[in-house]
Design an enzyme around this catalytic site. Sequence first.
Site, mmCIF file in Angstrom:
data_model
loop_
_atom_site.group_PDB
_atom_site.id
_atom_site.type_symbol
_atom_site.label_atom_id
_atom_site.label_comp_id
_atom_site.label_asym_id
_atom_site.label_seq_id
_atom_site.Cartn_x
_atom_site.Cartn_y
_atom_site.Cartn_z
ATOM 1 N N TYR A 160 -6.828 -3.297 12.634
ATOM 2 C CA TYR A 160 -7.683 -2.199 12.167
ATOM 3 C C TYR A 160 -9.143 -2.439 12.552
ATOM 4 C CZ TYR A 160 -3.663 -0.340 9.713
ATOM 5 O OH TYR A 160 -2.433 0.202 9.436
ATOM 6 N N GLU A 175 0.722 -1.222 14.201
ATOM 7 C CA GLU A 175 -0.095 -0.327 13.359
ATOM 8 C C GLU A 175 -1.509 -0.336 13.889
ATOM 9 O OE1 GLU A 175 -0.234 -1.112 9.087
ATOM 10 O OE2 GLU A 175 1.941 -1.346 9.009
ATOM 11 N N GLU A 205 3.549 -7.857 7.319
ATOM 12 C CA GLU A 205 2.312 -8.530 6.915
ATOM 13 C C GLU A 205 2.508 -9.587 5.841
ATOM 14 O OE1 GLU A 205 -0.874 -5.792 6.162
ATOM 15 O OE2 GLU A 205 -0.955 -5.206 8.267
ATOM 16 N N ASP A 263 0.817 -1.216 0.000
ATOM 17 C CA ASP A 263 0.000 0.000 0.000
ATOM 18 C C ASP A 263 0.857 1.276 0.000
ATOM 19 O OD1 ASP A 263 -2.374 1.525 0.247
ATOM 20 O OD2 ASP A 263 -2.174 1.555 2.428
#
Length: 645
Positions: free
Chosen positions: A500, A537, A447, A183
């Site tokens: 998230y 994160e 990740e 990303d």
Amino acid sequence: MRHCLLLLTLWYCAVNGLLYPAESETRQIRSLDGLWQFRLDEDGVGETEQWFAKPNLPQPTILMPVPASYNDITQNITIHRHIGWVWYARDFFIHNTAPRWVLRFQAAHYETHVWVNGQSAMNHSGGHLPFEADITRFISINESYSKVRAVVAINNTLTSTTLPPGYLHIYNPTYRYLETPFDFFNYAGIDRSVILYSTSNIYIQDIAIDTQSINFDNQHVATSAILTYSITIGGTNRANSLRVLIELLDANGIVVANNTDSQSRLVVNKPNLWEPCGMNHTHPCTEESYLYTLQVTLYNDASSSSSSMNVVDIYRISHIGIRTIRLTDSKFLVNERPFYFHGANAHEDSDIRGKGFDRVILTKHFNLYGWLHGNAFRTSHYPYADEFYQMADRFGIAIIGETPAVGLSATQFVSQATLDHHKQVVIEMISRDRNHPSVLMWSLANEPKSDAPSAKEYFSTLANFTRPLAAGRPITYVISASYNGDQGIQFFDMICVNRYFGWYSEPGRLDQIPWLVSQELANWRRRFPNKPILMSEYGADTVPGLHNDPSFMFTEEYQNDFLSAYHGSFDNVSSIIHPDTGYFVGELVWNMFDFATEQSINRVAGLNRKGLFTRQRQPKAAAFIMKNRYEQLELIRTMESKTIQ
Ligand code: GCB
């Protein structure tokens, strides 16, 4: 460098030319930054047509600043999204004042071929890390000066075996599209400085330092420290009578320890320790940390005379910090005291420059860090420019140094070529960064699809390979897989998870966040009771100036409420708030700044907007929330139990 992987041992590559170019009495430095001639090579014919041997690149050329990514410098969408080869060229003069000249690229993305005066000088595969070559053989050393032409071809195409990986799709008949399983925008070009430097024929090639041994008295004051070091000498015509002097200078320039062996130890009495800022109130995040300088002098005779006439080479590392790192099953100890990471990760990314290195952006980054009272960040998702680590050493900001292995899937776990390249990148990164006190941990990937069965063997092999090289740092990788699916972290030292809740999962449901975060941390703890945990994160996209009360996704109110919703669950298991039972050692917001990505329906105007600051480095409302939290975290005396309001 790639060839050296194939032909020589890995260790030879590890020590080859990664010392930061520094000026001294024996070394001259010249910047080759500036405007270079540039053009695309859309048909990939430059090498066959030998553009490297011509006095000029074929037209059309344009001027391109170095360092910078080339993508956003013009108004031309073709240059912005070009995939394939581009060419850079420039001429310069070398005055014949030294016997050896080295041409160094601090980084270029991704596959780079360099010619000097029409001859192949070096190839390097991989962005984000430096490479260099001795170019003396290409210049006329009998004249008082040489005119030099440097030509550079760079290809940004990522493949299944590059790091990061990418997948090129070619549609009917020649339309090229690069799928990037990560990303951030795949910025490319000569994105860090180009430097020419000189040395003598025999020179200091590498220095490795380890400050992992400190004695404390019963008041926890450091009484002495041992620095172990190893010096490598390079060059061909080696005299038998070389002598080396290693001196450690304090911040006032006074020699506090010295030695004349090339591999040995320095004992420092009553050392001033390096610590991350805010820790134990030693120094706030706006002040500088204590740094020593290591000075290495190479003499060309064995006598004890230290006359400057005999000096062959001098090299100084001015960012030596004395500190230890140790993990327990629930704490991250720096100088034997619990350390709690808090801050925001970033990207090397800014308007117009893309990933181009820029001292203005660098300095603003650290000024904002001081303002925010952040004490740590991860170099997501690749090693940053050396200068970031130098600033972090200076201001006491802890770094988790990360390799560019982002987006690995099962395809990569069964590829020997990927594993070999991953090992090579680990060597290059650790060789470059190991002497920085700010680097507290290595992250070997971000990740990966670590719940694939093949991840187990891949990460077991990589951990075994890295551990002996890790220079006293714990190793980890950053996980998106579930606590019961991950196959690889068992071989590593710490758990770093990205989550998230309230964004990619449970969107808009802020009230679920505290429970989900607490469950998540407890689940990891149950599976790995001996490894501390850090949230590497968490964050929400926020369009600056967009408001809604009650808070809705994408508004500044939502980012405030979203981040705050995580904090109570962090504090409940924090290793500094609950010294006896806590196991949670840090929190890093995603992201410090908005940053460029590929265009997609999730990314308004091609930006990931999870920044606490805009891409122009202006604060969103959440920056003030985080500043307040970090100021309070800084006030926690590590051995006292406290809760944060
Ligand atoms: C992640 C990735 C990061 C992305 C972020 C996001 O988990 O590690 O590279 O930018 O999520 O915002 O989607």
